[in-house]
Design a protein around this motif. Structure first.
Motif, PDB file in Angstrom:
ATOM      1  N   ILE A 107      40.200  35.848  33.790  1.00  0.00           N
ATOM      2  CA  ILE A 107      39.768  36.055  32.406  1.00  0.00           C
ATOM      3  C   ILE A 107      38.715  37.159  32.322  1.00  0.00           C
ATOM      4  N   ARG A 108      38.538  37.894  33.392  1.00  0.00           N
ATOM      5  CA  ARG A 108      37.503  38.930  33.428  1.00  0.00           C
ATOM      6  C   ARG A 108      37.691  39.938  32.303  1.00  0.00           C
ATOM      7  N   GLY A 109      38.932  40.298  32.036  1.00  0.00           N
ATOM      8  CA  GLY A 109      39.194  41.262  30.975  1.00  0.00           C
ATOM      9  C   GLY A 109      38.769  40.750  29.610  1.00  0.00           C
ATOM     10  N   LYS A 110      39.056  39.473  29.331  1.00  0.00           N
ATOM     11  CA  LYS A 110      38.658  38.906  28.039  1.00  0.00           C
ATOM     12  C   LYS A 110      37.143  38.837  27.897  1.00  0.00           C
ATOM     13  N   VAL A 111      36.471  38.489  28.989  1.00  0.00           N
ATOM     14  CA  VAL A 111      35.010  38.446  28.954  1.00  0.00           C
ATOM     15  C   VAL A 111      34.458  39.836  28.664  1.00  0.00           C
ATOM     16  N   ALA A 112      35.039  40.852  29.285  1.00  0.00           N
ATOM     17  CA  ALA A 112      34.575  42.228  29.073  1.00  0.00           C
ATOM     18  C   ALA A 112      34.786  42.655  27.621  1.00  0.00           C
ATOM     19  N   ILE A 113      35.935  42.310  27.050  1.00  0.00           N
ATOM     20  CA  ILE A 113      36.202  42.661  25.647  1.00  0.00           C
ATOM     21  C   ILE A 113      35.215  41.947  24.731  1.00  0.00           C
ATOM     22  N   PHE A 114      34.997  40.661  24.982  1.00  0.00           N
ATOM     23  CA  PHE A 114      34.053  39.901  24.160  1.00  0.00           C
ATOM     24  C   PHE A 114      32.659  40.508  24.257  1.00  0.00           C
ATOM     25  N   ASN A 115      32.270  40.911  25.469  1.00  0.00           N
ATOM     26  CA  ASN A 115      30.961  41.531  25.646  1.00  0.00           C
ATOM     27  C   ASN A 115      30.825  42.808  24.831  1.00  0.00           C
ATOM     28  N   GLU A 116      31.854  43.629  24.846  1.00  0.00           N
ATOM     29  CA  GLU A 116      31.805  44.867  24.067  1.00  0.00           C
ATOM     30  C   GLU A 116      31.694  44.562  22.578  1.00  0.00           C
ATOM     31  N   ASN A 117      32.423  43.548  22.138  1.00  0.00           N
ATOM     32  CA  ASN A 117      32.308  43.143  20.735  1.00  0.00           C
ATOM     33  C   ASN A 117      30.889  42.681  20.408  1.00  0.00           C
ATOM     34  N   LEU A 118      30.277  41.950  21.336  1.00  0.00           N
ATOM     35  CA  LEU A 118      28.918  41.470  21.103  1.00  0.00           C
ATOM     36  C   LEU A 118      27.929  42.628  21.019  1.00  0.00           C
ATOM     37  N   HIS A 119      28.142  43.660  21.815  1.00  0.00           N
ATOM     38  CA  HIS A 119      27.294  44.847  21.715  1.00  0.00           C
ATOM     39  C   HIS A 119      27.398  45.459  20.317  1.00  0.00           C
ATOM     40  N   ALA A 120      28.618  45.484  19.773  1.00  0.00           N
ATOM     41  CA  ALA A 120      28.811  46.015  18.423  1.00  0.00           C
ATOM     42  C   ALA A 120      28.116  45.134  17.386  1.00  0.00           C
ATOM     43  N   VAL A 121      28.223  43.816  17.556  1.00  0.00           N
ATOM     44  CA  VAL A 121      27.557  42.889  16.634  1.00  0.00           C
ATOM     45  C   VAL A 121      26.048  43.099  16.684  1.00  0.00           C
ATOM     46  N   ALA A 122      25.502  43.223  17.890  1.00  0.00           N
ATOM     47  CA  ALA A 122      24.071  43.431  18.034  1.00  0.00           C
ATOM     48  C   ALA A 122      23.624  44.724  17.358  1.00  0.00           C
ATOM     49  N   ALA A 123      24.396  45.795  17.538  1.00  0.00           N
ATOM     50  CA  ALA A 123      24.049  47.074  16.913  1.00  0.00           C
ATOM     51  C   ALA A 123      24.129  46.978  15.397  1.00  0.00           C
ATOM     52  N   ARG A 124      25.129  46.263  14.895  1.00  0.00           N
ATOM     53  CA  ARG A 124      25.312  46.135  13.441  1.00  0.00           C
ATOM     54  C   ARG A 124      24.159  45.394  12.786  1.00  0.00           C
ATOM     55  N   HIS A 125      23.635  44.402  13.466  1.00  0.00           N
ATOM     56  CA  HIS A 125      22.611  43.559  12.857  1.00  0.00           C
ATOM     57  C   HIS A 125      21.216  43.778  13.452  1.00  0.00           C
ATOM     58  N   ASP A 126      21.058  44.834  14.240  1.00  0.00           N
ATOM     59  CA  ASP A 126      19.765  45.151  14.835  1.00  0.00           C
ATOM     60  C   ASP A 126      19.247  43.984  15.672  1.00  0.00           C
ATOM     61  N   ALA A 127      20.148  43.361  16.429  1.00  0.00           N
ATOM     62  CA  ALA A 127      19.779  42.250  17.297  1.00  0.00           C
ATOM     63  C   ALA A 127      19.434  42.774  18.690  1.00  0.00           C
ATOM     64  N   VAL A 128      18.797  41.929  19.483  1.00  0.00           N
ATOM     65  CA  VAL A 128      18.439  42.267  20.863  1.00  0.00           C
ATOM     66  C   VAL A 128      19.549  41.775  21.779  1.00  0.00           C
ATOM     67  N   MET A 129      20.026  42.630  22.664  1.00  0.00           N
ATOM     68  CA  MET A 129      21.104  42.270  23.577  1.00  0.00           C
ATOM     69  C   MET A 129      20.568  42.100  25.001  1.00  0.00           C
ATOM     70  N   VAL A 130      20.879  40.952  25.587  1.00  0.00           N
ATOM     71  CA  VAL A 130      20.590  40.715  27.002  1.00  0.00           C
ATOM     72  C   VAL A 130      21.934  40.749  27.718  1.00  0.00           C
ATOM     73  N   ASP A 131      22.156  41.762  28.516  1.00  0.00           N
ATOM     74  CA  ASP A 131      23.465  41.993  29.120  1.00  0.00           C
ATOM     75  C   ASP A 131      23.518  41.424  30.529  1.00  0.00           C
ATOM     76  N   LEU A 132      24.077  40.216  30.649  1.00  0.00           N
ATOM     77  CA  LEU A 132      24.179  39.564  31.952  1.00  0.00           C
ATOM     78  C   LEU A 132      25.239  40.211  32.836  1.00  0.00           C
ATOM     79  N   TRP A 133      26.221  40.890  32.236  1.00  0.00           N
ATOM     80  CA  TRP A 133      27.267  41.547  33.019  1.00  0.00           C
ATOM     81  C   TRP A 133      26.648  42.603  33.933  1.00  0.00           C
ATOM     82  N   PHE A 134      25.662  43.337  33.429  1.00  0.00           N
ATOM     83  CA  PHE A 134      25.050  44.411  34.200  1.00  0.00           C
ATOM     84  C   PHE A 134      23.821  43.944  34.964  1.00  0.00           C
ATOM     85  N   LEU A 135      23.508  42.649  34.887  1.00  0.00           N
ATOM     86  CA  LEU A 135      22.418  42.101  35.679  1.00  0.00           C
ATOM     87  C   LEU A 135      22.987  41.757  37.057  1.00  0.00           C
TER      88      LEU A 135
END
Length: 289
Positions: free
Chosen positions: A150-178
């Protein structure tokens, strides 16, 4: 972005954290936020977790700081939205952490685009209330048997979350790159939840993302001895038998009376007796361990 600006978060254990603009933290989510994998007998429900660790740091030298944790293990994204969003907003937080959707992807193989649409609406409601919202991009399970599918789905969801964070000026903690989280010592033996060291590492990432000086010191996990392929496959079989199959069966079955007994460990905001905050009476909230 509504983040307390600092040039660099301090990592000196002897340093005193500087004040920050937040006074009430409410954490929303599932087992990740509840603190599964980080047992602590003196904490509510016997769990600590990254959210408690963050609250402990934020409460230092901030006497009026309060923290509530509404997370409940096993919940799907829509359940979190239905059961936790309104109660959280009623508590009038100025800082909210939200992690949801992981169970949907792992156990239901849900559409990451539809999940992002649901979470986008919730984040919009929270940010319109004036709160700073913290979101989490999921970790990379690529090295874990079965979950690597399911790695691909997780990656897609993560990218969507980055877009959501940018849209609403939210803070993103990216565990994928940790990348520290790829170390086996960061994970509970069930390989689904984080170990105490993993929760500590995530708490550090949250505070760094908020730009808050803190006293958490990154720990270097002890290197595991080299394993041959036979040992690795044997461990995979034991893990699947003892953890993966029972967990999957629990996710697929209907809710039982036992499930209905699950509840948030900190439903009301209260003081955090962490560094710089000795225990004492608190008016208007529950006492904390």
């Amino acid at each position: 972005m509504n983040v307390w600006k600092q040039d660099r978060p301090t990592r000196d254990a002897s340093a005193v954290p500087a004040p920050h603009p937040w006074h009430r933290l409410v954490a929303l989510g599932d087992s990740f936020t509840e603190g599964i994998g980080d047992p602590e007998p003196l904490s509510e429900a016997g769990l600590r977790g990254w959210a408690d660790r963050v609250a402990e740091e934020l409460s230092a030298n901030q006497p009026d700081f309060a923290y509530a944790n509404l997370a409940v293990r096993g919940l799907m994204l829509q359940q979190i939205m239905d059961q936790q969003l309104a109660p959280a907003m009623a508590l009038k937080p100025d800082l909210v952490t939200l992690s949801a959707g992981g169970n949907d992807i792992v156990f239901r193989r849900s559409d990451p685009d539809r999940l992002a649409e649901k979470i986008d609406d919730g984040v919009g409601q929270l940010t319109r209330s004036g709160a700073t919202v913290v979101l989490f991009a999921g970790p990379d399970w690529g090295a874990t048997p079965v979950f690597s599918q399911i790695r691909g789905k997780v990656a897609i969801f993560n990218e969507n979350l980055h877009a959501v964070a940018a849209r609403h000026d939210a803070v993103m903690v990216d565990l994928w790159f940790l990348r520290e989280l790829t170390n086996p010592g960061m994970w509970d033996p069930d390989r689904l939840h984080f170990s105490p060291l993993g929760h500590h590492t995530i708490a550090t990432a949250v505070l760094n993302s908020l730009g808050v000086p803190h006293t958490l010191v990154p720990l270097q996990p002890k290197q595991l001895p080299p394993r041959n392929w036979r040992q690795a496959r044997a461990e995979d079989l034991i893990w699947a038998r003892e953890y993966l199959v029972p967990w999957a069966l629990r996710q697929l079955r209907q809710h039982t009376a036992e499930d209905e007994l699950l509840h948030a460990k900190r439903p009301e905001p209260g003081p955090v007796f962490g560094i710089g905050s000795p225990p004492g009476p608190f008016i208007g909230g529950s006492s904390a361990a």
